[in-house]
Each structure stands twice: as C-alpha cells, then as structure tokens.
Design a protein around this motif. Structure first.
Motif, PDB file in Angstrom:
ATOM      1  N   SER A  50      63.017  92.907  52.206  1.00 60.41           N
ATOM      2  CA  SER A  50      62.605  91.563  51.723  1.00 60.41           C
ATOM      3  C   SER A  50      63.299  90.555  52.604  1.00 60.41           C
ATOM      4  N   TRP A  51      62.701  89.455  52.644  1.00 65.82           N
ATOM      5  CA  TRP A  51      63.052  88.113  53.252  1.00 65.82           C
ATOM      6  C   TRP A  51      63.381  87.071  52.450  1.00 65.82           C
ATOM      7  N   TYR A  52      64.666  86.538  52.945  1.00 63.57           N
ATOM      8  CA  TYR A  52      64.988  85.397  52.023  1.00 63.57           C
ATOM      9  C   TYR A  52      65.310  84.081  53.065  1.00 63.57           C
ATOM     10  N   ARG A  53      65.295  82.729  52.658  1.00 67.83           N
ATOM     11  CA  ARG A  53      65.715  81.855  53.417  1.00 67.83           C
ATOM     12  C   ARG A  53      66.861  81.196  52.972  1.00 67.83           C
ATOM     13  N   ARG A  60      66.487  81.886  48.805  1.00 64.45           N
ATOM     14  CA  ARG A  60      65.197  81.958  48.034  1.00 64.45           C
ATOM     15  C   ARG A  60      64.184  82.979  48.575  1.00 64.45           C
ATOM     16  N   LEU A  61      63.607  83.979  47.936  1.00 64.16           N
ATOM     17  CA  LEU A  61      62.667  84.946  48.429  1.00 64.16           C
ATOM     18  C   LEU A  61      61.539  84.528  48.787  1.00 64.16           C
ATOM     19  N   GLY A 103      52.958  99.641  53.617  1.00 64.24           N
ATOM     20  CA  GLY A 103      51.456  98.993  53.366  1.00 64.24           C
ATOM     21  C   GLY A 103      51.498  98.355  51.805  1.00 64.24           C
ATOM     22  N   ILE A 104      52.712  98.026  51.323  1.00 64.94           N
ATOM     23  CA  ILE A 104      52.718  97.326  50.310  1.00 64.94           C
ATOM     24  C   ILE A 104      53.757  96.079  50.531  1.00 64.94           C
ATOM     25  N   THR A 105      52.995  94.712  50.124  1.00 60.72           N
ATOM     26  CA  THR A 105      53.841  93.730  50.409  1.00 60.72           C
ATOM     27  C   THR A 105      53.453  92.834  49.177  1.00 60.72           C
ATOM     28  N   ASP A 106      54.359  91.895  48.749  1.00 61.55           N
ATOM     29  CA  ASP A 106      54.165  90.871  47.818  1.00 61.55           C
ATOM     30  C   ASP A 106      54.984  89.601  47.924  1.00 61.55           C
ATOM     31  N   GLN A 107      54.547  88.526  47.058  1.00 61.80           N
ATOM     32  CA  GLN A 107      55.205  87.142  47.472  1.00 61.80           C
ATOM     33  C   GLN A 107      56.136  87.041  46.671  1.00 61.80           C
ATOM     34  N   GLY A 108      57.136  86.273  47.235  1.00 61.19           N
ATOM     35  CA  GLY A 108      58.320  85.795  46.491  1.00 61.19           C
ATOM     36  C   GLY A 108      58.278  84.501  46.043  1.00 61.19           C
ATOM     37  N   GLU A 109      59.516  83.675  46.023  1.00 62.67           N
ATOM     38  CA  GLU A 109      59.350  82.363  45.592  1.00 62.67           C
ATOM     39  C   GLU A 109      58.736  81.281  46.432  1.00 62.67           C
ATOM     40  N   TYR A 129      60.676  93.442  41.277  1.00 61.52           N
ATOM     41  CA  TYR A 129      61.619  93.848  42.357  1.00 61.52           C
ATOM     42  C   TYR A 129      62.128  92.522  42.910  1.00 61.52           C
ATOM     43  N   LYS A 130      62.507  91.672  42.154  1.00 62.92           N
ATOM     44  CA  LYS A 130      62.669  90.256  42.743  1.00 62.92           C
ATOM     45  C   LYS A 130      64.324  90.231  42.418  1.00 62.92           C
ATOM     46  N   LEU A 131      65.000  89.613  43.235  1.00 64.53           N
ATOM     47  CA  LEU A 131      66.460  89.016  43.009  1.00 64.53           C
ATOM     48  C   LEU A 131      66.457  87.648  43.031  1.00 64.53           C
TER      49      LEU A 131
END
Lengths: 115, 114
Positions: free
Chosen positions: A33-36, A44-45, A53-59, B100-102
């Motif tokens: 995962s990547w946070y800033r 924040r994610l 091959g699997i990615t998804d959006q965070g906040e 899968y989120k923190l």
C-alpha cells in the motif's frame, strides 16, 4: 533483511513533471500500500494491492497511478505533479492474513516537494 | 466509510506521569480491529498496541493500555510512567475485517517534559 525499501528518499519536482516512487519488499507479502502523510491530516491511503495484477483505490487516489506486476514491487506514479502532492509518502506491506494484527511493515518514507 | 477522529492535536506530560490520548471512530461493521501506532522523529511507524472488537478485555502492553468502549466507539490510549522516549506522534487506526484498508486518525503529538 531489507524489509520495505523506498526510493528516492527525497525528491524535488516542478509542476507538471512526472516521476515514480519505488517500493520493494523482500518478505513475500501479498499486501502492499501507499500512504501520504501531511501535517494535521495523518496518513491517508492512496492505493493498495493484495497481489500481483490486483490494485485498488484508497482514500485519495486522484493524481496517482499504481501497478503490481510482481509480488515484490509496487511503484507509485505521479503523471503530472502538482503542488498539492507535496507530502511524505510511505509504502507499507503485510501478509493479507495479518492485516488484522496491524503488523504493517513501513518503509522509511519519501519526501516529495513539488514547486 | 469508516472514520477515525483524534481530537487532541497536541498533548504534553511530565516524565513519570500518566497521559491518556483520545480516539473515537465511526463504523457500521461488527468485525473490526483498532490500533495505536507511534511515529518518533525518525518517521518510523511502530505498532504500540492492538484491540480486537470482539474482545471485551482491554489490551495491555507493558506501560501502554487501552480503554475500549465499544458502544461509545471510543478507543483511548493510556501511557503510564511516561518516559522521554515516549515523545512522538501517535496515530489511532482502524481496520475493518471485511476489507483491506487501514484508516488512520490525524494524530496526536505527545511531548514528554523532564
């Protein structure tokens, strides 16, 4: 044992430039995962991945792209940098089954300044 | 969406005293996990303590303990016998068992005065 390695540690960009923050882990973690981190905003994610091959959006995904072609690497791309993307960026990884334990392995962070 | 609120941007404590950091959260999930992380000036993120929502007993790790009030959705961290090395930014975090989120709070900067 390298753990989670982020490069570069510091970077200065001009508005509109592109760049890639690299993240690599040697623990065979499925989850990356990547946070800033910004003052007064916490972490924040941005994006996350649960396997190659699997990615998804965070906040806060806007302005960032990711891909996960291997288990080890999870690069974060800024296609056209903006001053609002000035921040400290953290990559973190874990086994998917260990997310409930909170045992995330964090990189040392990358400080990005966009002028 | 889950939210985590830390209402104290800064706190200070005298060495050897006790301090409590507050955290509230909002969720509709029944299966979730809560954490406190410490971030010293080195920027390293360190897991301090965790609490499973299904456990009624409050978690304890040496000088660190939590007060978990599930109905009130409150998860405070108590640091006893504060030490200079406890000075850091502390983040409360939430993980829902179905994703899968923190999610992190905005943090509380703790200063320890000698």
């Amino acid at each position: 044992n390298a753990g989670v390695t982020q490069t570069p540690k510091f970077q200065v960009l001009k508005t509109g430039q592109s760049m890639t923050l690299q993240c690599a882990q040697d623990m065979n973690h499925e989850y990356m995962s990547w946070y800033r981190q910004d003052p007064g905003m916490g972490l924040r994610l941005i994006h996350y991945s649960v396997g190659a091959g699997i990615t998804d959006q965070g906040e806060v995904p806007n302005g960032y792209n990711v891909s996960r072609s291997t288990t080890e690497d999870f690069p974060l791309r800024l296609l056209s940098a903006a001053p609002s993307q000035t921040s400290v960026y953290f990559c973190a990884s874990s086994y998917v089954g260990q997310l409930n334990t909170g045992e995330l392995f964090f990189g040392e962070g990358s400080r990005l300044t966009v002028l | 969406a889950q939210t985590v609120t830390q209402s104290q941007p800064e706190m200070s404590v005298q060495e050897a005293e006790t301090v409590t950091l507050s955290c509230t959260y909002d969720t509709s999930e029944s299966d979730y996990y809560l954490f406190w992380y410490k971030q010293p000036p080195s920027r390293q993120m360190i897991l301090v303590i965790r609490q499973e929502a299904y456990k009624q007993q409050n978690a304890t790790e040496n000088r660190f303990s939590v007060n978990f009030q599930k109905a009130a959705k409150s998860f405070s961290l108590k640091i006893s016998d504060s030490q200079l090395g406890d000075a850091a930014m502390y983040f409360c975090a939430y993980h829902g068992g179905s994703n899968y989120k923190l999610t992190f709070g905005k943090g509380t900067l703790l200063t320890v005065n000698p």
